[in-house]
Design a protein around this motif. Structure first.
Motif, PDB file in Angstrom:
ATOM      1  N   VAL A  79       7.514   2.892   3.892  1.00 10.62           N
ATOM      2  CA  VAL A  79       6.285   3.695   3.893  1.00 10.62           C
ATOM      3  C   VAL A  79       6.629   5.164   4.130  1.00 10.62           C
ATOM      4  O   VAL A  79       7.354   5.502   5.062  1.00 10.62           O
ATOM      5  CB  VAL A  79       5.319   3.199   4.992  1.00 10.62           C
ATOM      6  CG1 VAL A  79       4.062   4.060   5.023  1.00 10.62           C
ATOM      7  CG2 VAL A  79       4.952   1.744   4.757  1.00 10.62           C
ATOM      8  N   GLY A  80       6.078   6.047   3.296  1.00 13.74           N
ATOM      9  CA  GLY A  80       6.423   7.464   3.382  1.00 13.74           C
ATOM     10  C   GLY A  80       7.880   7.662   3.008  1.00 13.74           C
ATOM     11  O   GLY A  80       8.638   8.330   3.707  1.00 13.74           O
ATOM     12  N   ASN A 101       7.401   3.559  -1.035  1.00 14.59           N
ATOM     13  CA  ASN A 101       5.982   3.903  -1.068  1.00 14.59           C
ATOM     14  C   ASN A 101       5.738   5.294  -0.505  1.00 14.59           C
ATOM     15  O   ASN A 101       6.201   5.628   0.582  1.00 14.59           O
ATOM     16  CB  ASN A 101       5.192   2.867  -0.272  1.00 14.59           C
ATOM     17  CG  ASN A 101       3.787   3.336   0.068  1.00 14.59           C
ATOM     18  OD1 ASN A 101       3.464   3.545   1.240  1.00 14.59           O
ATOM     19  ND2 ASN A 101       2.955   3.540  -0.923  1.00 14.59           N
ATOM     20  N   ASP A 102       4.996   6.089  -1.257  1.00 14.24           N
ATOM     21  CA  ASP A 102       4.591   7.413  -0.783  1.00 14.24           C
ATOM     22  C   ASP A 102       3.335   7.816  -1.540  1.00 14.24           C
ATOM     23  O   ASP A 102       3.239   7.567  -2.745  1.00 14.24           O
ATOM     24  CB  ASP A 102       5.707   8.443  -1.023  1.00 14.24           C
ATOM     25  CG  ASP A 102       5.625   9.636  -0.079  1.00 14.24           C
ATOM     26  OD1 ASP A 102       4.610  10.374  -0.158  1.00 14.24           O
ATOM     27  OD2 ASP A 102       6.543   9.826   0.728  1.00 14.24           O
ATOM     28  N   ALA A 107       7.183  12.245  -4.762  1.00 18.53           N
ATOM     29  CA  ALA A 107       8.132  11.515  -3.927  1.00 18.53           C
ATOM     30  C   ALA A 107       8.613  10.243  -4.619  1.00 18.53           C
ATOM     31  O   ALA A 107       9.809   9.923  -4.570  1.00 18.53           O
ATOM     32  CB  ALA A 107       7.504  11.183  -2.573  1.00 18.53           C
ATOM     33  N   VAL A 108       7.710   9.510  -5.244  1.00 17.43           N
ATOM     34  CA  VAL A 108       8.146   8.263  -5.872  1.00 17.43           C
ATOM     35  C   VAL A 108       8.992   8.535  -7.113  1.00 17.43           C
ATOM     36  O   VAL A 108       9.904   7.755  -7.430  1.00 17.43           O
ATOM     37  CB  VAL A 108       6.954   7.321  -6.192  1.00 17.43           C
ATOM     38  CG1 VAL A 108       6.252   6.886  -4.921  1.00 17.43           C
ATOM     39  CG2 VAL A 108       5.980   7.937  -7.165  1.00 17.43           C
ATOM     40  N   VAL A 109       8.732   9.645  -7.803  1.00 12.62           N
ATOM     41  CA  VAL A 109       9.611  10.018  -8.926  1.00 12.62           C
ATOM     42  C   VAL A 109      10.987  10.399  -8.396  1.00 12.62           C
ATOM     43  O   VAL A 109      12.019   9.980  -8.943  1.00 12.62           O
ATOM     44  CB  VAL A 109       9.006  11.173  -9.752  1.00 12.62           C
ATOM     45  CG1 VAL A 109       9.992  11.621 -10.835  1.00 12.62           C
ATOM     46  CG2 VAL A 109       7.691  10.748 -10.398  1.00 12.62           C
ATOM     47  N   THR A 139       9.619  -6.732   6.129  1.00 14.28           N
ATOM     48  CA  THR A 139      10.123  -5.602   6.907  1.00 14.28           C
ATOM     49  C   THR A 139       9.469  -4.314   6.450  1.00 14.28           C
ATOM     50  O   THR A 139       9.371  -4.049   5.247  1.00 14.28           O
ATOM     51  CB  THR A 139      11.653  -5.490   6.751  1.00 14.28           C
ATOM     52  OG1 THR A 139      12.252  -6.736   7.126  1.00 14.28           O
ATOM     53  CG2 THR A 139      12.215  -4.373   7.618  1.00 14.28           C
ATOM     54  N   ILE A 140       9.042  -3.514   7.421  1.00 14.12           N
ATOM     55  CA  ILE A 140       8.405  -2.224   7.145  1.00 14.12           C
ATOM     56  C   ILE A 140       9.286  -1.115   7.715  1.00 14.12           C
ATOM     57  O   ILE A 140       9.671  -1.167   8.893  1.00 14.12           O
ATOM     58  CB  ILE A 140       7.003  -2.135   7.795  1.00 14.12           C
ATOM     59  CG1 ILE A 140       6.191  -3.418   7.538  1.00 14.12           C
ATOM     60  CG2 ILE A 140       6.272  -0.885   7.315  1.00 14.12           C
ATOM     61  CD1 ILE A 140       5.885  -3.713   6.099  1.00 14.12           C
ATOM     62  N   LEU A 141       9.611  -0.125   6.906  1.00 16.06           N
ATOM     63  CA  LEU A 141      10.384   1.036   7.348  1.00 16.06           C
ATOM     64  C   LEU A 141       9.458   2.231   7.517  1.00 16.06           C
ATOM     65  O   LEU A 141       8.643   2.519   6.624  1.00 16.06           O
ATOM     66  CB  LEU A 141      11.477   1.388   6.331  1.00 16.06           C
ATOM     67  CG  LEU A 141      12.412   0.265   5.882  1.00 16.06           C
ATOM     68  CD1 LEU A 141      13.446   0.809   4.900  1.00 16.06           C
ATOM     69  CD2 LEU A 141      13.082  -0.396   7.068  1.00 16.06           C
ATOM     70  N   ILE A 142       9.583   2.911   8.645  1.00 15.79           N
ATOM     71  CA  ILE A 142       8.771   4.090   8.943  1.00 15.79           C
ATOM     72  C   ILE A 142       9.718   5.195   9.409  1.00 15.79           C
ATOM     73  O   ILE A 142      10.422   5.036  10.404  1.00 15.79           O
ATOM     74  CB  ILE A 142       7.740   3.806  10.068  1.00 15.79           C
ATOM     75  CG1 ILE A 142       6.772   2.694   9.670  1.00 15.79           C
ATOM     76  CG2 ILE A 142       6.995   5.090  10.448  1.00 15.79           C
ATOM     77  CD1 ILE A 142       5.758   3.081   8.625  1.00 15.79           C
ATOM     78  N   GLY A 143       9.740   6.317   8.717  1.00  9.76           N
ATOM     79  CA  GLY A 143      10.614   7.418   9.117  1.00  9.76           C
ATOM     80  C   GLY A 143       9.868   8.725   9.231  1.00  9.76           C
ATOM     81  O   GLY A 143       9.127   9.106   8.309  1.00  9.76           O
TER      82      GLY A 143
END
Length: 216
Positions: A79-80, A101-102, A107-109, A139-143
């Motif tokens: 995410v982000g 995901n963004d 960002a996705v490009v 699993t969810i990644l958050i940075g």
């Protein structure tokens, strides 16, 4: 349209390995690009956060590359995702499925461009997943997302629900004010990394970065 965006990104970024994950080459805005010192009206992107490799994202990707078992055969939502480093690291360490995901379409490009450079295949999405059940992900990644107290409050409540439903949530953060002492009572430190000197200069004085796991 996507070809035009990709061309614009390629024209204004450079490949870089000057970060905590030199195994990954990422197209970024760095001190070697004209945009680094350009005036706001000279920048062809609105808020190009995706063009920088933020320290929380570096911690996330570094930990995944060093501890591949945490991600192997998992379905992962980043995410982000920004430049896509966390997604790319997960794909390299044999995650079953990865979605970068963004809500920023640039960002996705950029994530797609960087995934191709690193010879991995990932999906991308501009959907707003915050508040969603994320039933298809393990699993969810958050940075670097605890930058604002109001948003951090909403984000943390959602993440706690995900963990209570069996999800693994990994949080990369260099010490932003939204990850308060109270919230830290609910997370476990997995790793702490010193940032290289050039990363410190790029990140407004942050000298270290950390990766946390949200507790049940």
């Amino acid at each position: 349209m996507l070809k035009d965006v990709a061309s614009l990104i390629m024209r204004h970024t450079v490949p870089s390995r000057r970060h905590l994950t030199p195994e990954l080459v990422l197209r970024l805005i760095t001190a070697d690009t004209p945009l680094w010192r350009a005036a706001e009206d000279q920048v062809p992107f609105k808020d190009p956060f995706w063009a920088f490799y933020w320290p929380g994202g570096q911690a996330t990707a570094r930990y995944i590359l060093d501890n591949g078992d945490i991600i192997k055969n998992k379905t992962v939502l980043d995410v982000g995702c920004g430049c896509g480093a966390g997604s790319i690291a997960a794909a390299k360490m044999q995650a079953k499925r990865v979605v970068g995901n963004d809500i920023d379409p640039y960002a996705v490009v950029a994530t797609k461009i960087n995934s191709e450079i690193n010879n991995v295949s990932i999906e991308t999405s501009t959907d707003n997943f915050i508040g969603a059940k994320c039933a298809e992900f393990d699993t969810i990644l958050i940075g670097d997302m605890f930058y604002d107290e109001e948003f951090a409050n909403m984000l943390f409540k959602w993440l706690k629900i995900l963990v209570s439903n069996g999800k693994t949530v990994l949080i990369g953060d260099p010490g932003r004010h939204g990850l308060t002492d109270k919230r830290r009572e609910h997370i476990s430190l997995l790793a702490r990394y010193d940032l290289p000197e050039y990363c410190c200069m790029e990140n407004h004085g942050f000298r270290e970065t950390t990766l946390w796991k949200l507790n049940k």
